[in-house]
Structures are given as structure tokens and as C-alpha cells.
Write an enzyme that holds these catalytic residues in place. Structure first.
Site, PDB file in Angstrom:
ATOM      1  N   SER A 177       1.096  -1.039  -0.091  1.00  0.00           N
ATOM      2  CA  SER A 177      -0.171  -0.216  -0.388  1.00  0.00           C
ATOM      3  C   SER A 177       0.335   1.434  -0.150  1.00  0.00           C
ATOM      4  O   SER A 177       2.229   1.170   0.235  1.00  0.00           O
ATOM      5  CB  SER A 177      -1.316   0.263   1.263  1.00  0.00           C
ATOM      6  OG  SER A 177       0.267   0.143   2.171  1.00  0.00           O
ATOM      7  N   LYS A 178       0.682   2.307  -0.220  1.00  0.00           N
ATOM      8  CA  LYS A 178       0.968   3.785   0.315  1.00  0.00           C
ATOM      9  C   LYS A 178       2.353   4.141   0.619  1.00  0.00           C
ATOM     10  O   LYS A 178       2.751   3.906   1.561  1.00  0.00           O
ATOM     11  CB  LYS A 178       0.163   4.936  -0.324  1.00  0.00           C
ATOM     12  CG  LYS A 178      -0.255   5.011  -1.338  1.00  0.00           C
ATOM     13  CD  LYS A 178      -1.296   6.274  -1.784  1.00  0.00           C
ATOM     14  CE  LYS A 178      -1.652   6.449  -2.710  1.00  0.00           C
ATOM     15  NZ  LYS A 178      -3.555   6.800  -2.982  1.00  0.00           N
ATOM     16  N   ARG A 179       1.076   3.021   2.101  1.00  0.00           N
ATOM     17  CA  ARG A 179       2.069   3.385   3.603  1.00  0.00           C
ATOM     18  C   ARG A 179       4.361   2.782   3.002  1.00  0.00           C
ATOM     19  O   ARG A 179       4.914   2.680   3.391  1.00  0.00           O
ATOM     20  CB  ARG A 179       1.811   2.022   4.824  1.00  0.00           C
ATOM     21  CG  ARG A 179       0.904   2.835   5.032  1.00  0.00           C
ATOM     22  CD  ARG A 179       0.820   1.671   6.136  1.00  0.00           C
ATOM     23  NE  ARG A 179       0.407   0.459   6.113  1.00  0.00           N
ATOM     24  CZ  ARG A 179       1.385  -0.791   6.226  1.00  0.00           C
ATOM     25  NH1 ARG A 179       2.002  -0.221   6.986  1.00  0.00           N
ATOM     26  NH2 ARG A 179       0.390  -1.412   6.168  1.00  0.00           N
TER      27      ARG A 179
END
Ligand code: GLU
Ligand code: ZN
Length: 496
Positions: A254-256
Site C-alpha cells: 500500500s502507499k505506506r
């Protein structure tokens, strides 16, 4: 029967690594089987739909060089390929299920459903989800409610008993008790829009899709879809749920973890060849050792039996390393043509580069080609050849273990050596710097690093001697003098 597979994105966001991987596997499978790869745009969620997402879909695959055999832009015998252009169809098929007693209108208002959910929240162990309130309304009751002008949705009757089993090419048999499937999901909304489930299976059927390859997060929908196929009396396609894409920490990518949209990778200057190759190795492997494949090779070699069950890991470091490898293999004229737009965008060269600018770039090109990992690095690597250093950060020229005075003297020693630089071979220059460092009782880095700082204003540069030659000794000496001055100004008498 020839293989027909599809990529069916919903244009509700930018194309990301996971979606592109799904598309690539479908594409490679179609190619390797001599089948067809179809693009179908699933734009039934009007609230989350955006034109930019649709454009990004087209741009991404154009950039990757992946073409579909059938799709909204290229046409085909099974169109239209955009769901919003197929609305009447879904209404017709929903009506067919109602007629057959396999779906039913539900008149529950939003308020009633909210109350129902609030009640259910109090008793987590009890029934969750739609309570099938309207499932057994009689024809007369329905007619009465319709006559009152009540709005209705169409819900699918999930059998109350039994188990649904389907075979997945990767995961084997997937079994689910019907009572564990979300109770009576909506097929058609009150405004006549289909939900994903209805539109997806109607289209897969009508488009004669033979294999569904999609992310594993859709696995729970699989059982429901199989029940829908049965309700229609249709043969379901083969299923193939792809291994998840994880970050290095074992969590879903994910963007994390960093950029996941292809647009970001494109902007950073990754090569499509490298992305295609690397992304295709997430959850698929040809054998234990081979990692490098061109798109053309994957078009021949891809097989379903080499898909892994276990999740694949997306490693940013590995991707950037891959990209570096691809850069070094790239044809020079092609690579230069890709790099120049970055130089223009970063203001390193003129919008229409002059002959002089191009000559400077050509001079630097061989050494940067060896070092670059992504195209956008080019400006940072060659800036010093085009631009003077605006201002120095003298602390960069004072290594941690040295006092400013010694650092200053080291740079003076280096300056002395640089005056004779051009007349010497690389070995002799190396020897001269080694001797200079020895005289100063410092390591060689303490003498060379400040020269690098003088040259580029930073602690990184292409190989130092090459960089000096490219800039010319005269300009190098001027920069060394400016840096000496900057050190003196900052550290004052300490450095003299
Ligand atoms: N529209 C769905 C998506 O956005 C398609 C899932 C499927 O392939 O069935 O991923
Ligand atoms: Zn209802």
C-alpha cells in the site's frame, strides 16, 4: 475453445502495481495460449468514477506497450466494452432471475436497514447482514408495494443450505457454506445501476471469458459468482486467483510502503521493460534462477502452473536495481532520447538543447550510463557540468573526524595536485593524491571528498577523475578556490 481473458479495472483511481500485475498476467497468458486479451472498463460505481482514472488506464498501458485485442478503444465483436454503455443488458438479466424466482425485489428503506444494522451490532454473534426481510413477499404484496410507488432493489437469493465448491487453478478447491456467503447481495440498485457482481458475471459470460485471473482479494466473491452462474444456468469460467502482492514487511502493498501508482514510477523514470519484468516476477517464477525476461519472452513462456500460491513481495530496492540493469542494456540513441526530456524539465539544458549543450551531455553520457538506476537521476549527475555551484555547504567538505583547519589544508594540497592533473595518467594522479594524503596523515578520502564537493556542491558525483576531466581543470580550480573561501568564511581563523 480459444482462451479469452480480461482485465476489468474500475476507473476509480490510478493504475497501481497490483492492477498492472493482474493485467500483465492476463496479457501474457492470452499471448502464450494464442488467445485474446480483453479490456473491460467496470465503471458502474458512478460515485467513485473519474475521467482522470480512465485516462491514466490508457496512458499506463500505452507507456508499458501492452495492447488489448478487444476493448473500448479498439473495438471487437463482444462490445461495448464499457459497462456504463451496457446498462439495459443488466436490467434484462436481473429481471430474468426475478422471473425464475432466483432473485427478488427488496423494498427496505435506508432507515430500516440502518436500524437492522444497529440491532445486529448489539449482538455480534447473531445474524449479520441483510435479514432477508423481503425474500418471501408474495406476488400480491409486491404488486401492492409497487403500486404505492416504493423503490426497490433486486437481491440475489443465496441458497440457505448447502456448500458451494469451485476449483481454482492456483488454490485448488475452494469450499464455502452458502450460509457464510453475504446474505442476498444486491444485483441491481434502485436507480437501475447494476452492482459489480451482476455486471461482472453477465459480461464475463457474454464476452465468453474462459479464465478469470484476478487478485486474491476477490476470492470471497468467487463463491457468490459461481452461484450466480448456476442461477442463470451458465457454465462458469475457470478461476485463477493470483497471489497477493505484499510489501517487505509482509503487509499488503500500500502507499505506506512507498509509491504504488504507475504514474509515480513513470515520473521517476523507470523503464517500462524493467517494470514489466520485475512486476511479472511477483508471484510467478519460471524456475529458481532466471530473473530476466523481455516482454516477448514472457509472451511465450508464461504458464499458469508457475504461479505461486504464496504471496509475492514487492521490493523497491530490487526494482531499482532491475531498472539500472535495463538502463545499461539500452541502446544509446534511445536512452539519450529518454534522458533529454528530464534535462529540459529540470532546466539543465534549453527547451531546444543547443549543440554545445548536447556536446557536454554526450561527453558525460558514457559514465552516467554506468551509474544510473532511474532516468530522473540524470539531472543530478550532470548538473555540475552545466551550472555553477550556487552556494557551497562547507560542512560537506569537513569530514566528521577532521577539524576544519586540517580539512582546509587537505583541500589546499588537493588544489596543488590538481594544477598538474592534466599532464598525468590516472595512475599517476591516484599516486599523487595518495602521497598528498600520506603527507597530511589522513586517508585518501579526506583529500578527494572536498574536491568532489567543490566540483558538484554535493558529496556525490560520477567517478571523480572523469568528472574533473569533463569539467576541465581550469574550472575545477576555480570551484576549489570558492570552496576554500567558503570554508574560511564559515570556520574563520580556525581554518587558517
Ligand atoms: N472491477 C473489478 C476490479 O476493480 C474487477 C475484479 C474482477 O476481475 O473480477 O478489480
Ligand atoms: Zn428488503
Amino acid at each position: 475453445m480459444s482462451v479469452r481473458v480480461r482485465y476489468a479495472p474500475s476507473p476509480t483511481g490510478l493504475q497501481h502495481i497490483g492492477g498492472v500485475r493482474t493485467a500483465l498476467f492476463n496479457y501474457f497468458y492470452a499471448k502464450s495460449m494464442g488467445g485474446s486479451f480483453i479490456l473491460r472498463v467496470e465503471d458502474t460505481d458512478q460515485e467513485r468514477y473519474s475521467d482522470e482514472s480512465l485516462q491514466d488506464l490508457y496512458d499506463t498501458f500505452e507507456w508499458l506497450g501492452i495492447q488489448w485485442d478487444e476493448g473500448p478503444d479498439v473495438g471487437g465483436d463482444y462490445g461495448p466494452y464499457i459497462q456504463s454503455e451496457r446498462f439495459e443488458l443488466y436490467q434484462k438479466y436481473a429481471a430474468q432471475l426475478v422471473e425464475a424466482g432466483k432473485a427478488y425485489p427488496c423494498y427496505c428503506t435506508a432507515e430500516r436497514l440502518d436500524e437492522m444494522r444497529a440491532e445486529q451490532a448489539k449482538d455480534k454473534k447473531g445474524h449479520q447482514g441483510y435479514d432477508r426481510h423481503c425474500r418471501d413477499l408474495s406476488p400480491d404484496e409486491r404488486t401492492a408495494l409497487d403500486a404505492k410507488g416504493l423503490k426497490s432493489v433486486i437481491r440475489f437469493k443465496i441458497p440457505l443450505e448447502g456448500t458451494t465448491i469451485f476449483h481454482d487453478e492456483v488454490l485448488g478447491d475452494v469450499k464455502r457454506k452458502n450460509r457464510d456467503i453475504s446474505p442476498d447481495p444486491i444485483l441491481l440498485k434502485s436507480d437501475g445501476f447494476p452492482t459489480y457482481h451482476l455486471a461482472n458475471i453477465v459480461d464475463d459470460h457474454l464476452m465468453e471469458i474462459t479464465h478469470i485471473m484476478r487478485a486474491q482479494e476477490w476470492l470471497p466473491s468467487g463463491s457468490l459468482h459461481v452461484l450466480l452462474y448456476q442461477a442463470f444456468g451458465w457454465e462458469p469460467p475457470k478461476y485463477c486467483h493470483l497471489p497477493m502482492v505484499m510489501g517487505k514487511d509482509g503487509q499488503k502493498l500500500s502507499k505506506r510502503h512507498g509509491s504504488t501508482s504507475l504514474l509515480d514510477f513513470r515520473k521517476e523514470g523507470y523503464l517500462p521493460e524493467a517494470l514489466i519484468n520485475y512486476v511479472s516476477m511477483i508471484g510467478w517464477s519460471y524456475d529458481d534462477s532466471r530473473e530476466f525476461f523481455t516482454k516477448e519472452e514472457l509472451e511465450k513462456l508464461f504458464t499458469l502452473d508457475k504461479l505461486n500460491k504464496a504471496p509475492g513481495v514487492f521490493d523497491y530496492k530490487k526494482l531499482i536495481w532491475f531498472d539500472g540493469q535495463y538502463i545499461r542494456q539500452k541502446d544509446d540513441a534511445e536512452l539519450k532520447a529518454l534522458l533529454i526530456p528530464y534535462l529540459i524539465a529540470d532546466g539543465i539544458v534549453s527547451d531546444i538543447p543547443t549543440a554545445e549543450e548536447l556536446a557536454i551531455f554526450d561527453g558525460a553520457y558514457p559514465i552516467i550510463k554506468e551509474r544510473m538506476k532511474v532516468l530522473s537521476e540524470v539531472s543530478g549527475l550532470v548538473r555540475f557540468l552545466f551550472k555553477d555551484i550556487e552556494s557551497y555547504q562547507p560542512e560537506l567538505a569537513v569530514p566528521k573526524k577532521l577539524d576544519p583547519l586540517t580539512a582546509y589544508k587537505c583541500l589546499q594540497v588537493a588544489r596543488e595536485i590538481l594544477t598538474g592533473f592534466e599532464g598525468r595518467s590516472d595512475e599517476d594522479n591516484e599516486e599523487a593524491f595518495r602521497k598528498g594524503a600520506e603527507d597530511m596523515q589522513v586517508n585518501m578520502g579526506a583529500v578527494l571528498q572536498p574536491v568532489r564537493v567543490a566540483l558538484t556542491g554535493t558529496t556525490v558525483s560520477p567517478p571523480l577523475f572523469e568528472s574533473i576531466r569533463l569539467l576541465g581543470v581550469e574550472k575545477t580550480l576555480k570551484r576549489v578556490d570558492r570552496l576554500l573561501e567558503a570554508i574560511f568564511t564559515t570556520y574563520g581563523p580556525e581554518s587558517e
